[in-house]
Design a protein around this motif. Structure first.
Motif: not given
Lengths: 489, 449
Positions: A323, A325, A391-392, A395-396, A399-400, A402-403
Motif C-alpha cells: 500500500q 504507506s 502492527e501497522h 491492523k491495516s 480492519q479493512r 468491513p469495507s
C-alpha cells in the motif's frame, strides 16, 4: 438487517495491538470552547463488531449449488454464476479459448441475437457481464429487484443457450486481434507479458496471456468454443452466488425455473506443468524509444493460494509494498520522488502464482530506482521489520474487512474467489486471528522463502539507449534485450 | 440524542409503469458552523464503517497565470503533514487502521476522503481539521520539491507516456481561449510546476482553503450527536478565509472549425470531435447525456451499428456530454481499426449526426437510455464513499445535498424531441474541434477537409 442472521467477529484481539495512543475521549463534552491539546491524537472509539455476511447454502433439483447472502440495504440483486474452469485449461496452442468463450455468451442464443440480448437488458437497466480468469469463468448480473425475473431470464439464456454464431464470432475475433495489437501501446502491458513469458516459458499456461496471442486467437475455431463450453459449463462444475434484497424462499423458484434442468457432465482433470528454473538474476529490456519513464516489473514464480505461507505472505507484502504507506512507496516516491507510486504483490492462484514489485520511474533515475528496489527486497530478508511496522500492517489488513464486505457485488466477488480456491464459507471468521498470529520472525523467514533477489527476472520497458549502460554498470545481472520477435504478440 | 435527528437512508421505489421511474432520497442533516464550514451528516448503519469527505470549492480554474497545475500540486501537499501531524502520517494513520483514503483535483473542486471502521471518526476529524487550520507551519522546501517530482512523474505516467495521453490537453488549448481558465489542464505544465514556490502555497491556502469555502460530509455508521460535538471541537476555531470569487468569463463559443493532427506512439488512429455545449445543471444537460447514450452506449447504439458491427471501421466509439461549473462540451472519441483512414470515420459520424438531427430517436431507444441512467443512480449509492461524494457534489453545485430525486427527474423528463433539438443546437457542422491522432509517420491517415 435481521440480527439473527448475522454472526459476529470480535475485534477485541485486533485492538490490543492498537498503534494509537493518547487521551481518553470518554470525557466527551458539549463545551467545544474548552481548550484542548491538538498535538494529542484522539484515541479510537469503542470496539466494533463486524457482521460477516452469512452464506446460506442450498441446491436446485439438478444438484446445482447456490450460495445466497441476504443484503437488504437497497432493492438491488447481484448474481454471479461461477464456472470452476478458466484460462488454465485452455487447450494447448489455443490460449484465449476460455476468455473468447465467455466473451461470446451474449452474442447470440437459441432464441435471441446479440442485439435482442442487449436490448432486453438495457430496457430494464440491468448490467450483464461475462469473462474468465485463470481459475474460473463468470457470468454476472446486477439488477434492480423489480426487474429480477426479466433480468434472470436473460442471464440464464446467455449462460445456458449460447450458439456462438459464426458471423458474430468473426467480428469479435477481429476486435480481439486489434486489442492484442494495442498491447504495444502500453509499456506496462509489454513488461507484464514479457515477464510472464520469461518466468513460465511457453509450455506453461501462465506464460501466455489469458486473452491469447495473435497466433492462438487466429487458430481458435467455432468448435473450439463449443467444445470448451460443453465440457466445462456444466451444473456440477458451477455455483450460483446470489447477494441482494432477496431471501432463499423468493429465489428458489426463480432459480429452479431457469437453472433447474441444466445438465451435469464429466469434467476433465486439470494437468500439472513444470516451471523453468531461473539460474540467476537477469535484466530484460523492452525498447520504447523516447519514453519519458521506464516501467520496472521485477519478480519470480511464487506460491499458490493454498500455500501454508499465504497468510504470512500477506503481512510481509503489506510491509514491503502492499500500500501507499509501505516501504517501497515511502522510499521511491515519498523520499526520493522517482515515481508516482511503487507497489509489490503476490498473485496467488489455484495452481501457482507469482511475486512482483513494480513502478514507473523517470528515465534518468532508472538505475537509482533499481538500486532502491533491490535494497528493499534484500532488507526485508536480512533484518527484522519493526514491531510498529508489523502492527501497522496487521491492523491495516484486518480492519479493512468491513469495507471489503460493503456492497453486494463486493460480497459476491469474495464468495466467488473463496469458491475457486476451496476456502470454506466461514474463512473470514478466523482470518483476523491468523493474521494477528504472524510474528516478526515469521515475516523475515517468509521473505527469505518467498523473495529471492538473486534469482529474479527484472523486466524494464523504456528507452534502451538511455538506460542500458547505467543498468550494466550496476553489476546486478546480465542485461538482455527482448526483441519484437521474442515478444509475445 | 434524539433518534429522530439521526437521518437514515430512505429508499422508495414507486412504480409508475412497467419500466418505472424511481424515487430516491438520501436523508441528511445540514448545518453551518460560525466560521462558514458546511456540515452534512448522513447515517447509514448497513456496515460498521464511516466516511469523511471534504470538498474545497477550488480547482485549476482558480490558478494564476504561470502556475498551471498548482491546485493539484497543492492537493499533494495536504498529505505532507500539518502542525500536529507528521510527514506522511496522514496516510500511515489511516491505512494503519484499515482505512482507505485519497484526494482528487479537477478544474472546479478538490476533494479529500477517507473511509475507516467507524470507531475512528474522531481521528479522521482531527486529521482533516489540522490540515484545514494548521497546514502552513509544516510546509518546507524539501517537501515541496519532493511532491513536485512526484507530480511531474504523475504527468509523465498519466499523460506523456500514455497512448493518446496528450490529446485532451491539446483540444482544450484550442477549445478555450488563453484567458479562459479551462484553457489549461489540471495537471499543468512542467515549467509551471517547476516555478511553484512556498509563497504560492501560502497564498493559495489563505485564499481558497478557508472553512467557508469547504463542505464536510460524514456518512456511515456513527452517532450524529457525538459527531456534531467533535466537528465543533476540531473545526470550530479555524478562522474563516476571505470571500472566494471564482473567475466566470462568458461561455466561449467557437466560430470556426479547428482541425488539427498529432502523431503519437500508437497502433491505431483515433479521432476526436468536440463542440462547445453547456455547463453542469444547465437545462439542456440531461438531454445531451441521453443523446450520448443513444449514439454510443451498448450494442444497439447508433455508433455500434454503424461503425463497429455492420461496417467495422472502428474499434471503439464514445459520445458524451462533459459538464463543468462554468462551461461544458459535447465530445466524441472514436478509435479506428488498423490503417483505417479517419476521413472514413468522419463521414459516418456526420451521417449519424444528420440522422439524429432529422429523425426522432425511437421510443425504445429513449427507454433504454433513460432506464440505464436511472438504474445507475441506484447502483451508484451502494457504497458510502460514493454516496458521500454525491452529497457533496449536489451541495456544491446546487446548494442541496439530497439532489438525487431532482437530478433523476431531469432524465425521466427528457423527450425524443429534446434529444433531437439539442443535437441540432449543439452539433454544429461548422464550429467544432476535430483532432486526428495517428501512428507516428502516418499523417496520411488523418481526417482531412
Amino acid at each position: 438487517m435481521n440480527k439473527t442472521l448475522l454472526y459476529t467477529v470480535n475485534f477485541l484481539l485486533l485492538m490490543i495491538f492498537s498503534a494509537c495512543s493518547g487521551a481518553d475521549y470518554g470525557s466527551k463534552t458539549a463545551d467545544s470552547s474548552r481548550p484542548f491539546d491538538r498535538t494529542i491524537q484522539p484515541a479510537e472509539g469503542s470496539l466494533l463488531n463486524l457482521a460477516l455476511p452469512v452464506i446460506q447454502n442450498f441446491s436446485l433439483s439438478n444438484g446445482l449449488e447456490v450460495k445466497l447472502v441476504e443484503h437488504h440495504e437497497l432493492p438491488v440483486v447481484d448474481i454471479r454464476l461461477v464456472i470452476k474452469s478458466g484460462s488454465f485449461v485452455d487447450p494447448a496452442g489455443k490460449a484465449g479459448t476460455a476468455s473468447f468463450t465467455a466473451d461470446m455468451l451474449d452474442e447470440g442464443t437459441t432464441t435471441r441475437d446479440a442485439f435482442e440480448i442487449a436490448d432486453a437488458k438495457d430496457y430494464v437497466g440491468a448490467r450483464l457481464g461475462s469473462g474468465s480468469g485463470w481459475d474460473g469463468s463468470f457470468v454476472t448480473l446486477s439488477t434492480l429487484k423489480k426487474h429480477l425475473d426479466t433480468s434472470m431470464e436473460i442471464f440464464a439464456d446467455i449462460s445456458l443457450n449460447p450458439t456462438f454464431p459464426t458471423k458474430d464470432m468473426e467480428k469479435i475475433r477481429e476486435r480481439r486481434l486489434t486489442r492484442i495489437l494495442q498491447r504495444k501501446d502500453q509499456p506496462i502491458t509489454l513488461a507484464a507479458l514479457a515477464f510472464a513469458e520469461l518466468v513460465y516459458g511457453d509450455s506453461h499456461p501462465y506464460g501466455t496471456p489469458t486473452t491469447g496471442t495473435e497466433e492462438s486467437i487466429k487458430s481458435i475455431t467455432q468448435s473450439d468454443l463449443k467444445n470448451y463450453y460443453s465440457t466445462y459449463y456444466k451444473s456440477n462444475n458451477a455455483t450460483l452466488i446470489v447477494v441482494g434484497d432477496v431471501t432463499e424462499s423468493e429465489m428458489l423458484p426463480i432459480l429452479e425455473k431457469y437453472f433447474g434442468s441444466w445438465e451435469s457432465g464429466m469434467i476433465p482433470e486439470t494437468m500439472n506443468y513444470d516451471i523453468p528454473e531461473i539460474s540467476e538474476t537477469a535484466f530484460y529490456l523492452v525498447d520504447k524509444p523516447d519514453a519519458a519513464q521506464s516501467y520496472l516489473y521485477f519478480g519470480h514464480n511464487s506460491i499458490s493460494r493454498a500455500s501454508e505461507n499465504y497468510i504470512n505472505s500477506v503481512v510481509m507484502n503489506m510491509i514491503l509494498g502492499g500500500q501507499f504507506s509501505a516501504r517501497l512507496n515511502l522510499n521511491l516516491r515519498e523520499d526520493k520522488g522517482y515515481t508516482y507510486g511503487a507497489r509489490s504483490s503476490f498473485s496467488a492462484r489455484r495452481s501457482g502464482g507469482s511475486f512482483s514489485a513494480r513502478a514507473s520511474v523517470k528515465t534518468d533515475v532508472t538505475d537509482s530506482s533499481i538500486v532502491e528496489f533491490l535494497y528493499e527486497l534484500r532488507r526485508i530478508r536480512s533484518e527484522h521489520v519493526t514491531l510498529e511496522e508489523l502492527e501497522h500492517a496487521k491492523k491495516s489488513i484486518v480492519q479493512r474487512l468491513p469495507s471489503t464486505f460493503e456492497t453486494p457485488s463486493q460480497i459476491a466477488g469474495i464468495i466467488g474467489s473463496q469458491l475457486l480456491n476451496d476456502l470454506p464459507d466461514d474463512y473470514y471468521s478466523t482470518y483476523g486471528e491468523k493474521i494477528q498470529a504472524v510474528t516478526m520472525q515469521d515475516v523475515m523467514v517468509t521473505a527469505q522463502k518467498l523473495i529471492d533477489p538473486e534469482h529474479m527476472t527484472l523486466v524494464i520497458s523504456g528507452d534502451i539507449a538511455q538506460v542500458k549502460e547505467a543498468i550494466e554498470s550496476l553489476n546486478e545481472g546480465n542485461v538482455n534485450i527482448v526483441g519484437e520477435e521474442t515478444m509475445p504478440e | 440524542m434524539n433518534k429522530k435527528l439521526n437521518a437514515t437512508l430512505l429508499f422508495v421505489l414507486i412504480s409508475l409503469s412497467t419500466v418505472a421511474v424511481g424515487q430516491i432520497s438520501v436523508e441528511n442533516e445540514m448545518y453551518k458552523l460560525d466560521n462558514g464550514l458546511t456540515v452534512i451528516l448522513h447515517n447509514d448503519s448497513s456496515a460498521p464503517i464511516v466516511t469523511v469527505n471534504i470538498w474545497y470549492h477550488t480547482g485549476s480554474k482558480d490558478e494564476k497565470p504561470g502556475r498551471t497545475g498548482f491546485a493539484h500540486l497543492f492537493e499533494h501537499m495536504l498529505f505532507q503533514g500539518s502542525l500536529n501531524v507528521g510527514d506522511d502520517e496522514h496516510f500511515i494513520l489511516i491505512q494503519g487502521v484499515g482505512g482507505s483514503l485519497n484526494g482528487s483535483t479537477n478544474s472546479d473542486r478538490t476533494n479529500y476522503y477517507e473511509t475507516t471502521p467507524s470507531n475512528y471518526l474522531e481521528m479522521l476529524l482531527w486529521l482533516e481539521s489540522d490540515r484545514m487550520g494548521w497546514l502552513l507551519p509544516a510546509m518546507t522546501e524539501k517537501k515541496l520539491d519532493n511532491q513536485r517530482d512526484v507530480v511531474k512523474n504523475e504527468r509523465r505516467q498519466s499523460y506523456e507516456n500514455r497512448p493518446y495521453g496528450l490529446a485532451w490537453e491539446n483540444i482544450y488549448f484550442k477549445l478555450y481561449p488563453e484567458e479562459h481558465p479551462y484553457h489549461w489542464s489540471t495537471i499543468g505544465s512542467m515549467e509551471d510546476l517547476s516555478a511553484a514556490s512556498l509563497d504560492d502555497i501560502k497564498d493559495f491556502f489563505q485564499s481558497y482553503y478557508g472553512p467557508n469555502n469547504a463542505s464536510l460530509v460524514i456518512a456511515g455508521d456513527f452517532d450524529s450527536g457525538q459527531a456534531k460535538v467533535w466537528v465543533e471541537k476540531y473545526f470550530g476555531e479555524i478562522p474563516s478565509g476571505p470571500e472566494v470569487v471564482h473567475p466566470n468569463p462568458d461561455m466561449p463559443v467557437l466560430t470556426e472549425e479547428v482541425r488539427f493532427m498529432m502523431e503519437d506512439k500508437v497502433q491505431l488512429p483515433r479521432i476526436y470531435f468536440v463542440w462547445n455545449s453547456v455547463s453542469r445543471f444547465d437545462e439542456d444537460e440531461a438531454a445531451l447525456d441521453v443523446l450520448g447514450e443513444v449514439l454510443s452506449s451498448g450494442k444497439n447504439s447508433r455508433f455500434y451499428r454503424a461503425m463497429i458491427y455492420d461496417n467495422p471501421i472502428a474499434q471503439d466509439a464514445a459520445a458524451f456530454q462533459f459538464s463543468r461549473e462554468i462551461a461544458g462540451s459535447f465530445e466524441m472519441e472514436i478509435t479506428a481499426t488498423p490503417e483505417t483512414n479517419l476521413s472514413v470515420i468522419e463521414k459516418v459520424v456526420w451521417e449519424e449526426v444528420e440522422k439524429i438531427q432529422n429523425e426522432l430517436p425511437t421510443e425504445r431507444e429513449m427507454r433504454r437510455a433513460i432506464n440505464s441512467i436511472e438504474a445507475s443512480f441506484v447502483f451508484g449509492i451502494q457504497s458510502i464513499g460514493r454516496k458521500a461524494d454525491r452529497l457533496n457534489s449536489y451541495y456544491t453545485w446546487t446548494g442541496v445535498p439530497d439532489g438525487f430525486e431532482k437530478d433523476l427527474s431531469r432524465f425521466s423528463n427528457v423527450t425524443a424531441e429534446d434529444v433531437q433539438r439539442v443535437a441540432n443546437k449543439y452539433l454544429d457542422k461548422n464550429n467544432l474541434i476535430i483532432l486526428s491522432v495517428v501512428p507516428e509517420g502516418k499523417p496520411e491517415l488523418q481526417a482531412s477537409k
